[in-house]
Design an enzyme around this catalytic site. Structure first.
Site, short mmCIF file in Angstrom:
data_model
loop_
_atom_site.label_atom_id
_atom_site.label_comp_id
_atom_site.label_asym_id
_atom_site.label_seq_id
_atom_site.Cartn_x
_atom_site.Cartn_y
_atom_site.Cartn_z
N LYS A 279 0.86 -1.18 0.00
CA LYS A 279 0.00 0.00 0.00
C LYS A 279 0.90 1.24 0.00
CE LYS A 279 -3.91 2.10 2.42
NZ LYS A 279 -4.78 2.01 3.62
N LYS B 57 -2.00 -1.50 -3.94
CA LYS B 57 -2.88 -0.35 -3.84
C LYS B 57 -2.04 0.93 -3.84
CE LYS B 57 -6.47 1.68 -0.88
NZ LYS B 57 -7.22 1.57 0.39
#
Length: 337
Positions: A207, A261
């Site tokens: 992330k 992400k």
């Protein structure tokens, strides 16, 4: 001897005419290397308190915050469209937010009540929950803030307790997005110790600190409250090797799936993880990606539907086994049609 410029195309290419299989729709279909299906889709939805509420999100045209009863209806619709799973994200009331995000430990909080309601009405659909603290903290961070520092181990302890509670309320997959060190191993051990051996973990393994999260933070109500930034625990978007090391560590700690992400700016990361680690790999097409495509389409600057489908197929080409996308119901309807 003829120069290359004086030779005919036939002399240069011989029998190698790559356009042959592009000539017709049937032949293009025959040799298409990647396909997008409804089985690739996970639908993220936002939850709010109340009844019969469908609240539009200005920064995400076509996306709504849903009260639990409406979320159940939308889950029923998703199941009929063939979408395998939904991921739920709460926007809790301000008075329930505090410095430590303690409300995440309430079995009766918004996310757990919604999980129970969906599971009772639509048992065939998978439910993915996030054990991160940011929807529940007054400062908007994913962890516990002490003297200006996000404390790792105390955060892991609370995230782990929340994961067990979410599993007890019906979550099929825990997807912790906080990026604290050691969280995957702690959650796996706690789930197993409490009888939830079959609850899977989808790790937000890579992330990145990104500018593409803005509309999401508005959707969960943390947009104006974030103190500082998240650079001390999210990945630097300049780093690829570090992303692989993060994913390797999460696999060793017991992750069942990996997530990248945001999505489109990180297709190279998806490809590396799939090639090097050979794990089920997912991408989250985040709010900023959704809003850019949606806004440009709504303004007539691009063909929104074609851009949407092209962006999702790019994830498949990069190696994704599935995609979290706010476009999921729209895409499922197109694929069914």
């Amino acid at each position: 001897m003829k120069s290359p410029l004086s030779r005919s195309v036939d002399e240069i290419t011989g029998s190698r005419r790559l356009r042959r299989m592009r000539k017709s729709a049937w032949s293009r279909r025959l040799v298409q290397e990647n396909r997008l299906t409804v089985d690739d889709l996970i639908w993220p939805i936002f939850i709010i308190e109340g009844k019969d509420r469908r609240e539009p999100i200005a920064a995400m045209p076509g996306v709504f915050r849903l009260s639990p009863d409406v979320a159940v209806k939308e889950a029923e619709r998703a199941a009929k469209l063939g979408i395998p799973a939904i991921a739920t994200f709460p926007n809790v009331e301000n008075e329930l937010r505090d410095q430590t995000g303690s409300h995440i430990l309430d079995p009766q909080n918004l996310i757990n009540r919604t999980t129970r309601a969906i599971k009772e009405a639509v048992p065939e659909i998978g439910i993915i929950t996030d054990a991160a603290l940011d929807p529940f903290t007054s400062h908007g961070h994913d962890g516990i803030l002490r003297d200006g520092v996000i404390v790792n181990d105390e955060t892991v302890e609370q995230v782990t307790a929340a994961a067990v509670i979410q599993a007890a309320n019906g979550a099929d997959i825990i997807a912790p997005s906080d990026m604290m060190d050691g969280r995957i191993g702690a959650i796996r051990d706690a789930l197993d110790a409490n009888g939830f051996q079959d609850v899977a973990i989808m790790s937000y393994a890579t992330k990145f600190h990104s500018a593409f999260y803005g509309p999401y933070r508005d959707a969960i109500g943390t947009g104006g409250r974030l103190q500082g930034d998240k650079k001390t625990y999210y990945l630097d978007h300049a780093n690829s090797d570090e992303a692989v090391r993060e994913a390797e560590q999460d696999i060793l700690e017991g992750a069942d799936m990996l997530m990248v992400k945001p999505g489109l700016p990180y297709l190279d990361i998806i490809r590396r993880l799939k090639d090097e680690l050979r794990m089920p790999t997912f991408a989250y097409q985040v709010s900023g990606e959704y809003s850019m495509i949606k806004a440009a389409g709504d303004n007539g600057w691009i063909d929104g539907e074609k851009a949407m489908l092209e962006s999702l197929l790019a994830f498949k080409r990069a190696g994704c086994d599935g995609i979290l996308t706010y476009f999921a119901p729209e895409v499922a309807q197109i694929l069914k049609g």
